[in-house]
Design an enzyme around this catalytic site. Structure first.
Site, PDB file in Angstrom:
ATOM      1  N   GLY A 149      42.029  46.148  37.235  1.00 18.55           N
ATOM      2  CA  GLY A 149      41.703  47.564  37.232  1.00 18.55           C
ATOM      3  C   GLY A 149      42.932  48.400  36.957  1.00 18.55           C
ATOM      4  N   GLY A 150      42.797  49.696  37.175  1.00 16.22           N
ATOM      5  CA  GLY A 150      43.893  50.600  36.898  1.00 16.22           C
ATOM      6  C   GLY A 150      45.086  50.403  37.808  1.00 16.22           C
TER       7      GLY A 150
ATOM      8  N   VAL B 225      43.247  41.412  40.593  1.00 13.63           N
ATOM      9  CA  VAL B 225      42.727  40.750  41.786  1.00 13.63           C
ATOM     10  C   VAL B 225      42.607  39.260  41.479  1.00 13.63           C
ATOM     11  CG1 VAL B 225      40.836  40.576  43.437  1.00 13.63           C
ATOM     12  CG2 VAL B 225      41.476  42.805  42.510  1.00 13.63           C
TER      13      VAL B 225
ATOM     14  N   LYS C 155      44.919  41.339  45.871  1.00 11.61           N
ATOM     15  CA  LYS C 155      45.108  42.443  44.940  1.00 11.61           C
ATOM     16  C   LYS C 155      46.606  42.681  44.763  1.00 11.61           C
ATOM     17  CE  LYS C 155      43.688  47.301  44.351  1.00 11.61           C
ATOM     18  NZ  LYS C 155      42.886  48.393  44.968  1.00 11.61           N
TER      19      LYS C 155
ATOM     20  N   ASP D  18      35.491  58.024  46.868  1.00 10.43           N
ATOM     21  CA  ASP D  18      35.038  57.409  45.621  1.00 10.43           C
ATOM     22  C   ASP D  18      33.819  56.524  45.886  1.00 10.43           C
ATOM     23  OD1 ASP D  18      35.101  57.029  42.895  1.00 10.43           O
ATOM     24  OD2 ASP D  18      36.574  55.404  42.950  1.00 10.43           O
TER      25      ASP D  18
END
Length: 236
Positions: free
Chosen positions: A53-54, A58, A73, A167
């Site tokens: 991801g950004g 992971v 992560k 979020d």
């Protein structure tokens, strides 16, 4: 791909996790920063990349001495010098460690690699997110109601500790099987969560863009105004 011992400087085959001379964890020579095959914190052997991801990647890992698997992560190398991203990573670790609710993914460990990248060792979840499931068609009413009530329980646990997720969306609700093989939700990604009572402001990034996923953001979140627990209720 070769690995190098940071102590003796020796180069060894990729199949080795530890230096045969001094027992030090071997580091991958890959320029990409991929950690598959390496050992994190002398105890987590990384076996596969689960996603990216950004904020980071992971990985799937297992404890070298215990029969335990975990998801790790690891922040991107280019984020190491970014104070804001580091603060977000540390905040997520602290938030997850403080939440013991069954509807929230557990965290086991955290730390930093030799190159400065931060890592977070989390509960390994088997399943898929609510977005993926709902794309195949609507859930039965009874199942949907039960799952959403459990999401509420997870939010209540966070809100009781003054934590706003910021979020909440189907992609961040991961569905796993409980002890009775029934689906239950786990709230994911507290990377932009906010601790109420901490330093505030507009809750924006450095570029002045409000943080969150636009489709699920409350009006005050979209404007970058001061938010509280009600913004999660709106997203829910």
């Amino acid at each position: 791909m070769a690995k190098t011992c940071p102590v003796c400087g020796g180069s060894y085959a990729d199949s080795n996790a530890f230096c045969p001379t001094d027992g030090t964890t071997l580091l991958s020579d890959s320029a990409s920063g991929d950690l598959v095959g390496s050992v994190i914190a002398n105890r987590y052997l990384v076996s596969a990349l689960l996603g990216e991801g950004g904020m980071g990647r992971v990985y799937l890992a297992r404890h070298v001495r215990l029969p335990q698997q975990a998801a790790i992560k690891v922040m991107h190398a280019q984020a190491v010098g970014n104070r804001s991203l580091r603060d977000r990573f540390v905040r997520e670790a602290r938030i997850l460690a403080s939440l013991q609710a069954p509807q929230v993914s557990r965290v086991y460990d955290a730390g930093a690699l030799k190159d400065g990248r931060l890592y977070l060792v989390m509960e390994l979840l088997q399943g898929e997110n609510l977005e993926a499931i709902s794309e195949r068609g609507p859930l039965a009413l009874g199942l949907a109601a039960r799952l959403l009530m459990q999401v509420c329980d997870g939010l209540i646990a966070a809100h009781d500790k003054g934590i706003v997720h910021r979020d909440l969306k189907p992609e961040n609700v991961f569905l796993v099987a409980d002890d009775e093989e029934r689906l239950m939700p786990k709230l994911l990604d507290f990377g932009i969560a906010k601790l109420m009572g901490g330093a505030t402001g507009g809750h924006k990034t450095r570029t002045g863009v409000p943080m969150g996923t636009p489709y699920y953001m409350s009006p005050e979140q979209c404007r970058g105004d001061k938010i509280d627990l009600r913004t999660d209720v709106y997203s829910f």
